[in-house]
Design a protein around this motif. Structure first.
Motif, PDB file in Angstrom:
ATOM      1  N   PHE A 133      20.973  68.794  12.191  1.00 45.56           N
ATOM      2  CA  PHE A 133      20.088  67.830  11.941  1.00 45.56           C
ATOM      3  C   PHE A 133      18.496  68.116  12.891  1.00 45.56           C
ATOM      4  N   MET A 134      17.449  67.667  11.700  1.00 43.81           N
ATOM      5  CA  MET A 134      15.936  67.319  12.675  1.00 43.81           C
ATOM      6  C   MET A 134      16.085  66.783  14.728  1.00 43.81           C
ATOM      7  N   GLY A 135      16.054  67.267  14.641  1.00 44.46           N
ATOM      8  CA  GLY A 135      15.322  66.727  16.629  1.00 44.46           C
ATOM      9  C   GLY A 135      17.057  67.111  17.610  1.00 44.46           C
ATOM     10  N   CYS A 136      17.595  67.720  16.209  1.00 45.44           N
ATOM     11  CA  CYS A 136      19.212  68.333  16.978  1.00 45.44           C
ATOM     12  C   CYS A 136      18.796  70.013  17.927  1.00 45.44           C
ATOM     13  N   GLY A 137      17.657  70.516  18.306  1.00 50.69           N
ATOM     14  CA  GLY A 137      17.111  71.327  19.111  1.00 50.69           C
ATOM     15  C   GLY A 137      17.389  72.860  18.061  1.00 50.69           C
ATOM     16  N   LYS A 138      17.608  73.143  17.294  1.00 51.59           N
ATOM     17  CA  LYS A 138      17.499  74.565  16.619  1.00 51.59           C
ATOM     18  C   LYS A 138      16.573  75.270  16.970  1.00 51.59           C
ATOM     19  N   SER A 139      15.029  75.115  17.182  1.00 47.48           N
ATOM     20  CA  SER A 139      13.789  75.459  17.234  1.00 47.48           C
ATOM     21  C   SER A 139      13.936  75.966  18.546  1.00 47.48           C
ATOM     22  N   ALA A 140      13.913  75.230  19.576  1.00 48.41           N
ATOM     23  CA  ALA A 140      14.411  74.842  20.632  1.00 48.41           C
ATOM     24  C   ALA A 140      14.995  76.179  21.298  1.00 48.41           C
TER      25      ALA A 140
ATOM     26  N   ARG B 287      14.354  61.966  19.990  1.00 54.04           N
ATOM     27  CA  ARG B 287      13.417  63.017  19.520  1.00 54.04           C
ATOM     28  C   ARG B 287      12.161  62.934  19.077  1.00 54.04           C
TER      29      ARG B 287
ATOM     30  N   ARG C 141       7.055  65.729  10.840  1.00 52.14           N
ATOM     31  CA  ARG C 141       8.564  66.099   9.755  1.00 52.14           C
ATOM     32  C   ARG C 141       8.009  64.596   8.821  1.00 52.14           C
TER      33      ARG C 141
ATOM     34  N   ARG D  72      24.076  68.059  27.350  1.00 47.84           N
ATOM     35  CA  ARG D  72      23.734  68.729  27.821  1.00 47.84           C
ATOM     36  C   ARG D  72      22.426  69.796  27.775  1.00 47.84           C
ATOM     37  N   SER D  73      21.743  69.587  29.352  1.00 53.05           N
ATOM     38  CA  SER D  73      20.256  70.849  28.951  1.00 53.05           C
ATOM     39  C   SER D  73      20.071  71.840  28.001  1.00 53.05           C
ATOM     40  N   LEU D  74      18.892  72.023  27.864  1.00 49.39           N
ATOM     41  CA  LEU D  74      17.970  73.298  26.710  1.00 49.39           C
ATOM     42  C   LEU D  74      19.183  74.229  27.209  1.00 49.39           C
TER      43      LEU D  74
ATOM     44  N   ILE E 273      23.388  74.731  26.860  1.00 49.66           N
ATOM     45  CA  ILE E 273      23.364  75.209  25.404  1.00 49.66           C
ATOM     46  C   ILE E 273      23.106  75.880  24.977  1.00 49.66           C
TER      47      ILE E 273
END
Ligand SMILES: Nc1ncnc2c1ncn2[C@@H]1O[C@H](COP(=O)(O)OP(=O)(O)O)[C@@H](O)[C@H]1O
Ligand SMILES: O=C(O)C1=C[C@@H](OP(=O)(O)O)[C@@H](O)[C@H](O)C1
Ligand SMILES: [Mg+2]
Length: 170
Positions: free
Chosen positions: A9-16, A109, A116, A151-153, A156
């Protein structure tokens, strides 16, 4: 090695996480939204406003159909895995990882982000309902689900890299 797709979902961290993973694994990184913005010469809100959501969805599907490289990391958009043809392409051409974040993290987030369009046009209740509707599609698309809560970036990214190495060794 095949491609690594990050879905969720949006904001789950895919891009980061995709960006960090590409540094860690030394693999090229493609963020589907950024690729679409570059090709169209328009922002995501502009594409939604000027051409509508179905047109944006057709651009996502075309990106996956026509994409040629292997050995890379691809961060999808939050809606990419909702389409059955996209799910099939991703599962056949790579390893699909679902970043499973709780709604309260997601909402914190994304709720103020103007980039978005789906968030901009919806209430919190509508976004939460979309989150629950989409969950089963993400589960169906994924080879591996990763729970991101608390969990931090960095944690993960390391966990995802570990899973990729583990599967490569099998
Ligand atoms: N586990 C996490 N811990 C802290 N911040 C996070 C985490 N996951 C995502 N973020 C932050 O949330 C924001 C949205 O993440 P982003 O990667 O753009 O999500 P997506 O591409 O899935 O929509 C970014 O500012 C990102 O750094
Ligand atoms: O969930 C969605 O339908 C969307 C998610 C966005 O990507 P992120 O998941 O990276 O925010 C972007 O593709 C567009 O705004 C639509
Ligand atoms: Mg993104």
């Amino acid at each position: 090695m095949k491609r690594i797709y990050l879905i969720g979902f949006m904001g789950c961290g895919k891009s980061a996480i995709g960006r960090r993973l590409s540094f860690m694994l030394k693999l090229p990184f493609y963020d589907m939204d950024k690729e679409i913005v570059r090709r169209e010469g328009k922002t995501i809100p502009e594409i939604f406003e000027e051409h509508g959501e179905p047109y944006f969805r057709s651009l996502e599907a075309r990106f996956l159909r026509e994409f040629k490289s292997d050995c890379c990391i691809i961060s999808t958009g939050g809606g990419t895995a909702i389409n059955a043809e996209n799910r099939k392409i991703m599962r056949e051409t790579g390893l699909v990882l679902f970043l499973d974040a709780p709604f309260r993290d997601i909402w914190r987030r994304i709720h103020r982000d103007p980039n978005r369009p789906i968030v901009r046009r919806s209430t919190k209740e509508e976004i939460e309902s979309l989150y629950h509707q989409r969950h089963s599609a993400y589960k169906r698309a994924a080879h591996i689900s990763v729970r991101t809560e608390h969990r931090s970036l960095r944690q993960i990214t390391e966990f995802v890299a570990f899973q990729v190495h583990r599967l490569k060794g099998e």
